[in-house]
Design a protein around this motif. Structure first.
Motif, mmCIF file in Angstrom:
data_model
loop_
_atom_site.group_PDB
_atom_site.id
_atom_site.type_symbol
_atom_site.label_atom_id
_atom_site.label_comp_id
_atom_site.label_asym_id
_atom_site.label_seq_id
_atom_site.Cartn_x
_atom_site.Cartn_y
_atom_site.Cartn_z
ATOM 1 N N UNK A 175 84.466 -10.444 98.361
ATOM 2 C CA UNK A 175 83.183 -9.934 97.876
ATOM 3 C C UNK A 175 81.982 -10.716 98.403
ATOM 4 N N UNK A 176 82.219 -11.741 99.199
ATOM 5 C CA UNK A 176 81.099 -12.546 99.713
ATOM 6 C C UNK A 176 80.158 -11.717 100.575
ATOM 7 N N UNK A 177 80.678 -10.731 101.296
ATOM 8 C CA UNK A 177 79.852 -9.880 102.150
ATOM 9 C C UNK A 177 78.772 -9.166 101.341
ATOM 10 N N UNK A 178 79.062 -8.871 100.084
ATOM 11 C CA UNK A 178 78.118 -8.175 99.214
ATOM 12 C C UNK A 178 77.276 -9.138 98.388
ATOM 13 N N UNK A 179 77.902 -10.181 97.866
ATOM 14 C CA UNK A 179 77.244 -10.997 96.848
ATOM 15 C C UNK A 179 76.385 -12.140 97.391
ATOM 16 N N UNK A 180 76.616 -12.557 98.613
ATOM 17 C CA UNK A 180 75.826 -13.667 99.151
ATOM 18 C C UNK A 180 74.338 -13.338 99.172
ATOM 19 N N UNK A 181 73.999 -12.110 99.526
ATOM 20 C CA UNK A 181 72.589 -11.717 99.572
ATOM 21 C C UNK A 181 71.957 -11.700 98.181
ATOM 22 N N UNK A 182 72.757 -11.445 97.155
ATOM 23 C CA UNK A 182 72.226 -11.470 95.794
ATOM 24 C C UNK A 182 71.882 -12.898 95.382
ATOM 25 N N UNK A 183 72.722 -13.835 95.794
ATOM 26 C CA UNK A 183 72.394 -15.250 95.553
ATOM 27 C C UNK A 183 71.113 -15.629 96.272
ATOM 28 N N UNK A 184 70.995 -15.188 97.524
ATOM 29 C CA UNK A 184 69.821 -15.547 98.324
ATOM 30 C C UNK A 184 68.537 -14.969 97.743
ATOM 31 N N UNK A 185 68.575 -13.698 97.337
ATOM 32 C CA UNK A 185 67.348 -13.085 96.809
ATOM 33 C C UNK A 185 67.005 -13.647 95.431
ATOM 34 N N UNK A 186 68.018 -14.078 94.679
ATOM 35 C CA UNK A 186 67.750 -14.744 93.403
ATOM 36 C C UNK A 186 67.006 -16.054 93.630
ATOM 37 N N UNK A 187 67.430 -16.805 94.636
ATOM 38 C CA UNK A 187 66.752 -18.061 94.954
ATOM 39 C C UNK A 187 65.330 -17.806 95.457
ATOM 40 N N UNK A 188 65.147 -16.703 96.179
ATOM 41 C CA UNK A 188 63.808 -16.335 96.630
ATOM 42 C C UNK A 188 62.900 -16.049 95.441
ATOM 43 N N UNK A 189 63.400 -15.275 94.484
ATOM 44 C CA UNK A 189 62.600 -14.945 93.301
ATOM 45 C C UNK A 189 62.247 -16.203 92.508
ATOM 46 N N UNK A 190 63.216 -17.105 92.364
ATOM 47 C CA UNK A 190 62.972 -18.357 91.634
ATOM 48 C C UNK A 190 61.935 -19.209 92.354
#
Length: 371
Positions: free
Chosen positions: A74-89
């Motif tokens: 699932x890393x192909x899908x979820x890595x970008x969610x981690x990245x955009x969460x860090x961007x928002x923070x």
């Protein structure tokens, strides 16, 4: 903050934000996220201390959990969610944080391992004392962490579509249920504009979301007069990579009637599936595929020829042409460049990223509004 608008100019993301905000307000007033089951640590403000627990904000920062698979299928899908969460923070911190404190992200990797999701969730709430967690993609990972969040009274923002047969005060569901996504997609494929499909292939990864969604679709299709003999239902395990036989079976099944494929394949299995469609010359005008769990990120690394004409059903697409979406994409590309993230300017945005970004901004905004 800005919200995305539809191509017709109506602010459907404003409405989405309003609905989510009202639901979140109810959750926060009930004391969810305070870290003790059945208790609310609200003092002074009617909501402020419910947004971040006393323990989570006791230091110089407010800890925010990020629970996404950064390795495994699932890393192909979820890595970008981690990245955009860090961007928002990062954006929130640049504007002063929440309640006078900067947000401190705590990132963990459950590695596409469902029991490990539960362990990591417990670690975030009990050991790290996070105020809120943003995470999961699959319903099986959400089901794994649900008892932990309910036991410890934590708050999880879940960013992806879900099967609709669950409702917890400790989970904030920002994705679409089947009646908002799957059924409209099938209705379109049934229509003259959508090709008038008479036979249906329900193809998915073998876990709770595809099976539950397909159970609902089976009832729906039969209510529309579709015979059980005109429905083919097939599942593959996570990480499955050989779709040669399945695509050949789809071609045989489609002989004699217009046929459509409803795909709930998840994660990196999407890549070999679409490649096999191309290998066997299966074009969208022959057998269209509509997918509910594939986004721009999963497919950006493969040849576009097998993809032309196939469909996806989401609440958001990178291709939406509005000033708000253009600004969001620009910020994302700048963040990727600034932090030298893998993929560089080829990185894309997608629906769960949008849901994650809006969820974090909304959580922070409500916190500021009730100081």
């Amino acid at each position: 903050m800005s919200y995305f608008k539809s191509e017709h100019g109506s602010s459907f993301f404003n409405l989405k934000f309003l609905n989510l905000a009202l639901a979140l307000l109810v959750i926060l007033i009930s004391g969810v996220g305070c870290g003790e089951k059945g208790t609310s640590k609200m003092s002074g403000s009617p909501v402020g201390d419910a947004v971040v627990s006393t323990t989570a904000e006791s230091g110089d920062t407010i800890k925010v959990g990020i629970l996404h698979s950064l390795s495994g299928t699932m890393a192909i899908s979820e890595t970008s969610l981690k990245d955009v969460a860090l961007m928002a923070i990062e954006e929130i911190n640049a504007k002063g944080g929440v309640l006078g404190k900067k947000l401190e992200p705590v990132v963990v990797d459950p590695a596409s391992n469902w029991p490990l999701f539960a362990e990591k969730a417990r670690e975030l709430i009990q050991k790290q004392k996070v105020a809120v967690t943003f995470g999961c993609w699959t319903s099986v990972s959400r089901k794994s962490v649900l008892p932990v969040f309910e036991e410890l009274n934590g708050l999880l923002f879940y960013p992806v579509q879900y099967e609709g047969e669950e409702s917890s005060y400790n989970v904030f569901y920002t994705g679409a249920a089947p009646n908002q996504q799957a059924i409209p997609a099938v209705e379109y494929l049934m229509s003259e504009d959508g090709g008038g499909a008479k036979r249906w292939v329900l193809l998915g990864t073998d876990y709770v979301y595809p099976r539950t969604t397909n159970k609902i679709l089976n009832y729906f299709l039969k209510s529309k007069g579709v015979s059980k003999d005109d429905i083919m239902e097939t599942y593959t395990p996570f990480g499955h990579s050989d779709y040669q036989t399945i695509v050949a079976d789809i071609k045989k099944f489609a002989v004699g009637k217009p046929t459509a494929v409803v795909s709930t394949i998840n994660g990196d299995s999407n890549v070999p599936f679409y490649k096999e469609l191309g290998n066997q010359g299966l074009k969208a005008e022959d057998i269209p595929v509509v997918a509910f769990s594939v986004g721009e990120e999963e497919l950006r690394g493969i040849d576009t020829k097998p993809l032309v004409g196939h469909l996806a059903a989401w609440n958001y697409f990178m291709s939406i042409k509005t000033p708000e979406n253009k600004a969001f994409i620009k910020k994302w590309i700048a963040y990727v460049k600034k932090h030298k993230l893998p993929g560089g300017d080829k990185r894309v945005t997608n629906d769960p990223m949008e849901a994650t970004y809006i969820g974090i901004k909304m959580w922070a905004q409500i916190g500021r509004a009730h100081v």
